[in-house]
Design a protein around this motif. Structure first.
Motif, PDB file in Angstrom:
ATOM      1  N   PHE A  20       0.831  -1.204   0.000  1.00  0.00           N
ATOM      2  CA  PHE A  20       0.000   0.000   0.000  1.00  0.00           C
ATOM      3  C   PHE A  20       0.867   1.257   0.000  1.00  0.00           C
ATOM      4  O   PHE A  20       0.550   2.238  -0.686  1.00  0.00           O
ATOM      5  CB  PHE A  20      -0.942   0.005   1.211  1.00  0.00           C
ATOM      6  CG  PHE A  20      -2.206  -0.778   0.996  1.00  0.00           C
ATOM      7  CD1 PHE A  20      -3.097  -0.428  -0.011  1.00  0.00           C
ATOM      8  CD2 PHE A  20      -2.509  -1.855   1.801  1.00  0.00           C
ATOM      9  CE1 PHE A  20      -4.264  -1.138  -0.222  1.00  0.00           C
ATOM     10  CE2 PHE A  20      -3.679  -2.587   1.604  1.00  0.00           C
ATOM     11  CZ  PHE A  20      -4.559  -2.223   0.591  1.00  0.00           C
ATOM     12  N   THR A  21       1.951   1.221   0.766  1.00  0.00           N
ATOM     13  CA  THR A  21       2.854   2.367   0.813  1.00  0.00           C
ATOM     14  C   THR A  21       3.430   2.660  -0.565  1.00  0.00           C
ATOM     15  O   THR A  21       3.546   3.827  -0.978  1.00  0.00           O
ATOM     16  CB  THR A  21       3.989   2.116   1.822  1.00  0.00           C
ATOM     17  OG1 THR A  21       3.436   1.903   3.125  1.00  0.00           O
ATOM     18  CG2 THR A  21       4.944   3.306   1.869  1.00  0.00           C
ATOM     19  N   PRO A 102      -4.837 -17.675   0.131  1.00  0.00           N
ATOM     20  CA  PRO A 102      -3.916 -16.649  -0.379  1.00  0.00           C
ATOM     21  C   PRO A 102      -4.618 -15.733  -1.373  1.00  0.00           C
ATOM     22  O   PRO A 102      -5.596 -16.116  -2.003  1.00  0.00           O
ATOM     23  CB  PRO A 102      -2.826 -17.478  -1.053  1.00  0.00           C
ATOM     24  CG  PRO A 102      -3.531 -18.723  -1.498  1.00  0.00           C
ATOM     25  CD  PRO A 102      -4.561 -19.009  -0.447  1.00  0.00           C
ATOM     26  N   PHE A 103      -4.088 -14.541  -1.530  1.00  0.00           N
ATOM     27  CA  PHE A 103      -4.731 -13.553  -2.386  1.00  0.00           C
ATOM     28  C   PHE A 103      -3.664 -12.785  -3.155  1.00  0.00           C
ATOM     29  O   PHE A 103      -2.494 -12.745  -2.770  1.00  0.00           O
ATOM     30  CB  PHE A 103      -5.558 -12.580  -1.546  1.00  0.00           C
ATOM     31  CG  PHE A 103      -4.733 -11.800  -0.564  1.00  0.00           C
ATOM     32  CD1 PHE A 103      -4.181 -10.573  -0.905  1.00  0.00           C
ATOM     33  CD2 PHE A 103      -4.482 -12.304   0.706  1.00  0.00           C
ATOM     34  CE1 PHE A 103      -3.402  -9.861  -0.006  1.00  0.00           C
ATOM     35  CE2 PHE A 103      -3.702 -11.603   1.614  1.00  0.00           C
ATOM     36  CZ  PHE A 103      -3.157 -10.375   1.261  1.00  0.00           C
ATOM     37  N   ALA A 104      -4.090 -12.180  -4.242  1.00  0.00           N
ATOM     38  CA  ALA A 104      -3.208 -11.298  -5.004  1.00  0.00           C
ATOM     39  C   ALA A 104      -3.414  -9.883  -4.491  1.00  0.00           C
ATOM     40  O   ALA A 104      -4.557  -9.451  -4.302  1.00  0.00           O
ATOM     41  CB  ALA A 104      -3.538 -11.372  -6.493  1.00  0.00           C
ATOM     42  N   PHE A 105      -2.332  -9.142  -4.270  1.00  0.00           N
ATOM     43  CA  PHE A 105      -2.473  -7.791  -3.750  1.00  0.00           C
ATOM     44  C   PHE A 105      -3.292  -6.923  -4.699  1.00  0.00           C
ATOM     45  O   PHE A 105      -4.035  -6.041  -4.252  1.00  0.00           O
ATOM     46  CB  PHE A 105      -1.114  -7.128  -3.512  1.00  0.00           C
ATOM     47  CG  PHE A 105      -1.245  -5.699  -3.052  1.00  0.00           C
ATOM     48  CD1 PHE A 105      -1.612  -5.414  -1.741  1.00  0.00           C
ATOM     49  CD2 PHE A 105      -1.041  -4.645  -3.936  1.00  0.00           C
ATOM     50  CE1 PHE A 105      -1.777  -4.105  -1.316  1.00  0.00           C
ATOM     51  CE2 PHE A 105      -1.193  -3.338  -3.522  1.00  0.00           C
ATOM     52  CZ  PHE A 105      -1.560  -3.061  -2.206  1.00  0.00           C
ATOM     53  N   SER A 106      -3.184  -7.176  -5.997  1.00  0.00           N
ATOM     54  CA  SER A 106      -3.951  -6.381  -6.966  1.00  0.00           C
ATOM     55  C   SER A 106      -5.454  -6.491  -6.702  1.00  0.00           C
ATOM     56  O   SER A 106      -6.199  -5.520  -6.871  1.00  0.00           O
ATOM     57  CB  SER A 106      -3.633  -6.838  -8.396  1.00  0.00           C
ATOM     58  OG  SER A 106      -3.918  -8.216  -8.558  1.00  0.00           O
ATOM     59  N   GLU A 107      -5.901  -7.685  -6.271  1.00  0.00           N
ATOM     60  CA  GLU A 107      -7.326  -7.853  -5.963  1.00  0.00           C
ATOM     61  C   GLU A 107      -7.686  -7.106  -4.679  1.00  0.00           C
ATOM     62  O   GLU A 107      -8.716  -6.443  -4.603  1.00  0.00           O
ATOM     63  CB  GLU A 107      -7.680  -9.330  -5.816  1.00  0.00           C
ATOM     64  CG  GLU A 107      -9.164  -9.534  -5.538  1.00  0.00           C
ATOM     65  CD  GLU A 107      -9.568 -10.995  -5.455  1.00  0.00           C
ATOM     66  OE1 GLU A 107     -10.770 -11.252  -5.282  1.00  0.00           O
ATOM     67  OE2 GLU A 107      -8.675 -11.871  -5.547  1.00  0.00           O
TER      68      GLU A 107
END
Length: 223
Positions: A20-21, A102-107
């Motif tokens: 996010f940063t 698990p997840f993708a940061f883009s999502e």
């Protein structure tokens, strides 16, 4: 945009915070549910990301506490529990979204951006409106098509809760917890009886039904 991350896995929290940063967002992290509740209640955030499985508290309970405390900040539950029943439980507890690991940061980023674009929830508004039904929270008066409708205290509380959550499923358990303060099902027709009386006043005299029963699940109010 300010984001609060409540996550006890430091590796996951660091990954989310750094990501996010890098996108220009401000991210604050805590691994404690209690600290998360305190921060969410005393500081302003655009979105809260809450882990479901925390050491001292279920994330669902934390979300319920925040909603009962009238904290309307959008909440995403992030968890390894990704079954349909878990997602439903999270949304019914008051979360706005639910993302399984698990997840993708883009999502995650897309979901955060979508939530941040939503208008604020109605919990702090004085007048609630749906179609031709209006509820004034300061005078506790209800009108439909300009006609004043007299409600008993519990009927008013049920209607207010439904109107604070329009187009959303409200279960019998939620009503028992929110209106009567029961943490268990007393196996009575308490909810059904009050809903029937409320409908007789809100819907029966008019040609459009606003309060609907979702068989086997609960109730919702919609136009």
């Amino acid at each position: 945009m300010k984001i609060l991350i409540v996550e006890d896995d430091n590796h996951t929290a660091q990954f989310i915070s750094d990501s996010f940063t890098q996108h220009g967002y401000s991210a604050q992290h805590t691994s404690s549910a209690e600290q998360g509740l305190l921060l969410a209640s005393t500081h302003t955030f655009d979105v809260i990301i809450f882990d479901r499985m925390l050491p001292n508290m279920d994330g669902l309970d934390a979300v319920r506490i925040l909603r009962q405390s009238k904290v309307s900040t959008p909440i995403i539950l992030l968890t390894a529990l990704g079954e349909k029943v878990d997602r439903v439980a999270g949304l019914n507890a008051g979360a706005d979204d639910y993302l399984a690991k698990p997840f993708a940061f883009s999502e995650l980023l897309a979901r955060v951006n979508a939530l941040s674009r939503r208008p604020p929830l109605a919990h702090n508004t004085i007048t609630l409106s749906l179609n031709d039904l209006k509820l004034c929270r300061t005078t506790r008066t209800v009108t439909r098509r300009g006609v004043t409708i007299d409600l008993m205290p519990k009927e008013y509380q049920i209607l207010e809760y439904l109107m604070l959550n329009p187009q959303q499923l409200v279960t019998k358990t939620m009503l028992l917890e929110q209106i009567w303060g029961f943490s268990f099902d007393p196996k009575t027709s308490l909810v059904q009886t009050h809903l029937s009386r409320l409908r007789n006043k809100i819907d029966k005299p008019f040609d459009k039904e606003l309060i609907k029963t979702i068989r086997g699940q609960g109730y919702l109010i919609s136009d």
